[in-house]
Design a protein around this motif. Structure first.
Motif, PDB file in Angstrom:
ATOM      1  N   CYS A  19       0.851  -1.183   0.000  1.00 19.06           N
ATOM      2  CA  CYS A  19       0.000   0.000   0.000  1.00 19.06           C
ATOM      3  C   CYS A  19       0.894   1.242   0.000  1.00 19.06           C
ATOM      4  O   CYS A  19       1.875   1.299   0.738  1.00 19.06           O
ATOM      5  N   ALA A  20       0.560   2.220  -0.844  1.00 17.95           N
ATOM      6  CA  ALA A  20       1.342   3.454  -0.898  1.00 17.95           C
ATOM      7  C   ALA A  20       0.448   4.628  -0.552  1.00 17.95           C
ATOM      8  O   ALA A  20      -0.768   4.596  -0.748  1.00 17.95           O
ATOM      9  N   LYS A  21       1.082   5.673  -0.041  1.00 19.14           N
ATOM     10  CA  LYS A  21       0.334   6.896   0.236  1.00 19.14           C
ATOM     11  C   LYS A  21       0.638   7.864  -0.902  1.00 19.14           C
ATOM     12  O   LYS A  21       1.804   8.202  -1.130  1.00 19.14           O
ATOM     13  N   VAL A  22      -0.403   8.237  -1.668  1.00 20.61           N
ATOM     14  CA  VAL A  22      -0.200   9.142  -2.795  1.00 20.61           C
ATOM     15  C   VAL A  22      -1.161  10.315  -2.607  1.00 20.61           C
ATOM     16  O   VAL A  22      -2.375  10.144  -2.762  1.00 20.61           O
ATOM     17  N   ALA A  25      -4.155   9.670  -0.558  1.00 23.07           N
ATOM     18  CA  ALA A  25      -4.966   8.505  -0.933  1.00 23.07           C
ATOM     19  C   ALA A  25      -4.179   7.229  -0.617  1.00 23.07           C
ATOM     20  O   ALA A  25      -2.956   7.217  -0.677  1.00 23.07           O
ATOM     21  N   HIS A  26      -4.939   6.163  -0.271  1.00 24.04           N
ATOM     22  CA  HIS A  26      -4.311   4.853  -0.057  1.00 24.04           C
ATOM     23  C   HIS A  26      -4.380   4.098  -1.382  1.00 24.04           C
ATOM     24  O   HIS A  26      -5.472   3.828  -1.876  1.00 24.04           O
ATOM     25  N   ASN A  43      -6.742   1.288  -2.399  1.00 21.60           N
ATOM     26  CA  ASN A  43      -6.524   0.271  -1.362  1.00 21.60           C
ATOM     27  C   ASN A  43      -7.764   0.074  -0.487  1.00 21.60           C
ATOM     28  O   ASN A  43      -7.797  -0.766   0.388  1.00 21.60           O
TER      29      ASN A  43
END
Ligand code: SRM
Ligand SMILES: Cc1cc2nc3c(=O)[nH]c(=O)nc-3n(C[C@H](O)[C@H](O)[C@H](O)COP(=O)(O)OP(=O)(O)OC[C@H]3O[C@@H](n4cnc5c(N)ncnc54)[C@H](O)[C@@H]3O)c2cc1C
Ligand code: SF4
Ligand code: FES
Lengths: 107, 849
Positions: A19-22, A25-26, A43
């Motif tokens: 999972c990335a934080k952009v 947003a997940h 996500n």
């Protein structure tokens, strides 16, 4: 278009997701095979509204990849976000690429 | 039009069968039916009465589908015996003074156990073996007894002896004839049976007559025999034959046979045409039938007759019944077919005897050697189905009939006739009169597995003796229809779980990629990946989060914790046997406080900490491991726990150290993956406070050792475990569990609990016993070796995880940030907290791209 660098492709074990934080947003990033093919979806499990999609199992049917939600196992096509168990639900998709081994997401 | 009034006296096996037959014919509101049922409960399966000792619920034995009587408008008078029948006025009355008029009356009063009037037979501690109440009384008495005797060495007597043995008392059997089962066996067969039973630790006294029963000196009872010898035991069970319950019919002026039994003709009509008799109370052509199959046939004949009366339709007739029987008594296989004693004129016989292996077989053939008249089998009944079909269908015998019973030496062994050779009309299930063509038809209608054949035809659901044959007919029919029996795991593998297990072992395959490259296609899915992951672990017991295995793990295993609805995890440390020290409790409390975890005692005797954030899991486990805990694998398809009661160390009733054993077993089997999760239970005595009979492995202490139950289940479909073996010493117990688990791992389907697996095995627990205790498949050595290697390779996977820095990265919520998941929020409840609902959450993460 702004490409956000997330991590190195080797940080993602083939056959799994992260999972990335952009921009708050997940985003779930999936690497189905041991190559550079990547997919990015929200996500957030739309049924349970929990941030868990990246922890789902990856599957393949007729050459297309999908992820099964780790909570109640609904399946989503990785390329389109379409839920395979409920026509009315789709997951938002993100553009993703690798550049010199770095994983990048547009946004 | 007024409905016809039918009254049935007796709600036993046959009486109930009659009701089913008549409702099946006529539907729910054709008749007014009243049933007098003397017993305090509706009809139950007397044939499997003994299983009451292991299951203890009358419901499991019940023959009546819930709601059947209500839906069918049948009035059941529970606990009310009929006491007077007045055939002139056509009225039945009960002791309560109730009077019920009838148009048709059916006697289904069964029989009662006959007890010979030996001096002293009426005292306390003396029982018979016929009803659930009898069994309850015997069990209660056995608890305070060391020894018991069954008087009567027939079929039922030996079954009762088996029950006493399982209750843990020193067991004797006494038979007046010179050998056991004199009805069914010949002299040599009886002698072989005695030897086998003696070897099992049951004392057989044949050819003895009891003259008197008095008070004992060392035990509660003393039996004095005609040869002057005496025997002391604590209690006595009589099993000396049955007598038809014909008293009520006799009082009503209905014709009774000279030696008892209500006289009936081929329509099962008595001397009064409106009164019928069926089952064990009826006497047909001078015979009373003490088996259930002929009773069921009579029930059908009467239902047919009542239904078709006045119509021109044909009705069926009772034409006697075959009295062959195949049984497993005290674990010994015994079969008797037709004229076992060779009483037919000119009969000739062939005998095969193998003393070292304790096998005895005899064939009785006609004078011309062309047809089979009867057979006796002791110690090996594998030929039974074959022989019975030869006999029932009058199939011509091969030139040298002895080959039918000689051991298979070389290729041209016993000429198995095979189901193909049977005529379509051959009876396969005699309990329900189901022929080969009935089964074939059911298969053609789409019933392609044993369970649905049983459900639609009822074949195999009576005494169960025909199940194997039913399975053979099913398979032959499927083959004939060209149906391929598919059990493919999924689109990616054209193999079943069992086959994949075999492939992985034999070819020493170590990863999913290797397996799919060699034996599958595509890239796998959520069905085959976890299944293969589990098999790899069952075979090699590698760390499940090796990179090559990580993507195979299901929701919980992939982060070694159970995911909750909000994406947090539960943490459940192992507390073997339910034991935890005060220091351990303090450490758990400390962790719960520090990481703000909801705390609960789980249903499995340990403590669950809920709401742990993924990124906290490694630290939480670091604390717990430092305090001496290990992973409890509440997330894994593996051994969860061994539930125990305090047992002999504290409890005043305990006869075995249940906690000690539970801890030992939990430590022995923890870690490796199994087809589904497994739970153990160990109780220190028969009060069963650990509910062991509801567990995959259940162990109950006896004063001689341990009784081992297998394949119990709580959960969605509770099942009582089957008694696999009794009075085991610890070493044998552990070896037996080792093998049971290995056999389960090898042969179960994916996500199949031991209970469902057991029910899918033809032959059930008896079959399992043959494989793992008698080594019938020559597998035990391999299974022992495989188990040893699994046990040796145990690791606490949380400990391993903590030792790998690459793993620790995986537990962060974001790969590119140290922030935690802002969706995880809590709401207070009862001094702790729970996940917030979506509406209760404060800030929602934007989801649009
Ligand atoms: C926590 C606990 C309830 C509690 O608050 O006490 C629990 C919780 C869950 N049980 Fe359970 N079961 C818990 C004891 C039981 C028991 C009682 C026992 O073990 O004696 C049973 C009945 C006994 C049995 O299994 O035979 C039980 C029968 C089930 C079943 C039905 C299994 C079956 O074969 O019928 C499921 C569903 C499944 O496994 O497919 C299940 C599944 C679950 C799952 C895993 C559901 C899920 O997929 O999320 C729950 C996750 C819990 C978690 O987050 O840790 N749980 N569950 C108990 C944990 C025990 C432990 O310490 O490990
Ligand atoms: C331990 C055991 C094992 C057995 N094993 C086998 C086996 O393996 N294979 C096999 O084929 N058979 C077996 N049998 C025999 C089988 O159980 C009987 O053949 C069968 O139960 C007969 O059915 P029935 O309805 O005639 O009699 P029962 O089942 O005895 O039913 C008669 C009922 O009528 C009731 N009744 C009597 N008088 C009255 C009255 N006046 N008013 C109201 N109710 C009344 C009785 O209380 C009883 O409930 C076994 C029997 C026992 C006890
Ligand atoms: S019973 Fe259902 S809700 Fe309760 S813990 Fe078990 S699985 Fe969860
Ligand atoms: S013969 Fe008894 S169940 Fe089939």
């Amino acid at each position: 278009m702004n490409w956000n660098t997330i991590c190195h492709i080797d940080d993602i074990i083939p056959g799994t997701g992260v999972c990335a934080k952009v921009n708050d947003a997940h985003v779930a990033i999936f690497r189905p095979l041991n190559n550079e093919q990547l997919f990015a979806l929200s996500n957030i499990d739309p049924f349970a509204e929990a941030s868990v999609m990246s922890r789902g199992l990856l599957g393949e049917k007729d050459g297309e990849f999908y992820v099964a939600s780790p909570l109640l196992k609904q399946r989503f096509n990785l390329a389109t976000g379409q839920c395979l168990d409920d026509d009315s639900v789709t997951l938002p998709c993100y553009q993703i690429r690798t550049l010199n081994g770095q994983v990048q997401i547009a946004g | 039009m007024q409905k016809q009034r039918i009254v049935v006296i007796g709600n036993g096996m046959v009486g109930h069968r009659f009701l089913e037959e008549i409702i099946a014919h006529a539907g729910n509101d054709h008749y007014d039916i009243t049933v007098f049922c003397e017993e305090p409960r509706v009809a139950y399966d007397r044939v499997h009465l003994s299983s009451y000792f292991s299951h203890h619920t009358a419901e499991e034995l019940s023959l009546v589908k819930p709601g059947f009587y209500e839906a069918s408008n049948i009035k059941l008078l529970l606990g009310e015996a009929a006491s007077i029948v007045n055939p002139a006025e056509k009225i039945v009355s009960s002791k309560n003074g109730r009077m019920v008029p009838y148009d048709k009356l059916v006697f289904a009063t069964g029989s009662f156990p006959f007890v010979p009037p030996i001096k002293g037979y009426e005292g306390t501690d003396i029982f018979v073996y016929r009803t659930i109440e009898d069994l309850e009384a015997i069990e209660k008495c056995a608890r305070n007894s060391k020894s018991g005797i069954v008087i009567g060495g027939g079929l039922l007597g030996l079954e009762a002896a088996g029950a006493l043995k399982a209750l843990g008392v020193d067991t004797h059997v006494l038979e007046r004839a010179p050998m056991l089962m004199a009805e069914q066996l010949d002299q040599d067969g009886g002698a072989m049976l005695s030897r086998k039973i003696e070897n099992l630790g049951v004392h057989v006294h044949a050819g003895k007559n009891t003259l008197e029963i008095t008070e004992g000196d060392n035990a509660r009872k003393k039996l004095v025999f005609d040869d002057g010898e005496v025997l002391e035991v604590d209690f006595i069970v009589f099993s000396t034959g049955i007598r038809p319950r014909d008293r009520l019919a006799r009082l009503s002026g209905i014709d009774i046979g000279e030696r008892g039994g209500i006289l009936v003709d081929d329509l099962c009509q008595t001397s009064h045409p409106d009164i019928y008799a069926v089952g064990e109370c009826a006497l047909w052509q001078k015979q009373v039938f003490g088996l259930v199959a002929p009773g069921y046939k009579m029930a059908r004949v009467v239902a047919d007759h009542i239904f078709t009366e006045g119509q021109s339709a044909e009705t069926s007739l009772f034409a006697g019944s075959d009295m062959s029987a195949k049984l497993k008594l005290l674990g010994v296989d015994v079969g008797s077919i037709g004229d076992a004693h060779g009483r037919t004129e000119g009969a000739q016989s062939y005998v095969y005897q193998n003393q070292p292996e304790e096998v005895y077989k005899k064939l009785v053939v006609s004078a011309d050697g062309k047809t089979l008249l009867g057979a006796v089998l002791v110690g090996d009944t594998s030929d039974y189905d074959n022989l019975l079909q030869l006999k029932l269908n009058d199939i011509a015998l091969p030139e040298n009939p002895e080959a039918l019973i000689l051991p298979n030496t070389g290729n041209d062994g016993a000429p198995a006739i095979g189901v193909d050779a049977l005529p379509a009309t051959a009876t396969i299930c005699s309990c329900f009169d189901i022929s080969k063509e009935d089964i074939a038809k059911a298969v053609q209608d789409g019933n392609t597995d044993l369970a649905s054949i049983k459900a639609t035809t009822k074949a195999g659901t009576g005494c169960g003796g025909c199940v194997q044959l039913v399975g053979q007919v099913l398979n032959a029919e499927l083959l004939a229809l060209g149906v391929e029996v598919k059990n493919h795991l999924c689109d990616h593998f054209e193999y079943s779980r069992q086959e994949l297990f075999h492939i992985i072992r034999v070819e020493n395959i170590r990863s999913f990629d290797e397996l799919i490259a060699k034996h599958g296609k595509g890239h796998g899915c959520e069905v085959c990946k976890p299944t293969v992951g589990s098999i790899l672990s069952s075979c090699w017991n590698d760390y499940v989060l090796e990179d090559s295995h990580t993507g195979l793990q299901d929701t919980n295993d992939i982060f070694l914790g159970n995911m909750q609805k909000d994406g947090t995890y539960s943490v459940i440390p192992r507390m073997p046997g339910g034991e935890v020290t005060p220091e351990g409790l303090a450490a758990v409390a400390h962790v719960a406080k520090e990481y703000n975890l909801y705390t609960k005692v789980t249903g499995a005797q340990r403590i669950g900490l809920f709401g742990a954030r993924k990124e906290h899991l490694p630290e939480i486990w670091e604390h717990l491991i430092a305090a001496g805990f290990e992973t409890g694998q509440a997330y894994a398809k593996a051994l969860r726990m061994a539930k125990t009661c305090v047992g002999s160390t504290w409890c005043r009733f305990g006869v075995g150290d249940s906690v000690g054993l539970g801890v030992e077993l939990e430590n022995r089997y923890k870690g490796f993956r199994t087809p589904h999760k497994m739970k153990f239970g160990v109780s220190g005595c028969t009060r069963e406070c650990a509910e062991a009979q509801g567990k995959d492995i259940g162990i109950i202490a006896t004063d001689k050792g341990w009784n081992l139950y297998v394949a119990g289940n709580g959960g969605m479909r509770p099942r009582h475990g089957d008694l696999l073996a009794s009075d085991l010493d610890k070493e044998t117990l552990i070896r037996t569990i080792d093998r049971f688990l290995m056999f389960y791992i090898r042969t179960a389907d994916k996500l199949q609990r031991t209970s469902v697996w057991m029910e899918s095995l033809e032959g059930g627990v008896d079959y399992v016993r043959e494989v793992i205790m008698d080594d019938s498949m020559n597998l035990c050595e391999t299974m022992d070796r495989d188990m040893a290697s699994l046990i040796e390779s145990y690791q606490c996977e949380w400990k391993t995880t903590l030792s790998r820095s690459a793993q620790l990265k995986r537990f962060r919520h974001f790969i590119n940030s140290d922030d935690s998941d802002d969706n995880v929020q809590f709401v207070n409840v009862r001094d702790q907290h729970r996940p917030a609902t979506v509406a209760e959450r404060i800030a929602i993460t934007p989801v649009e791209a």
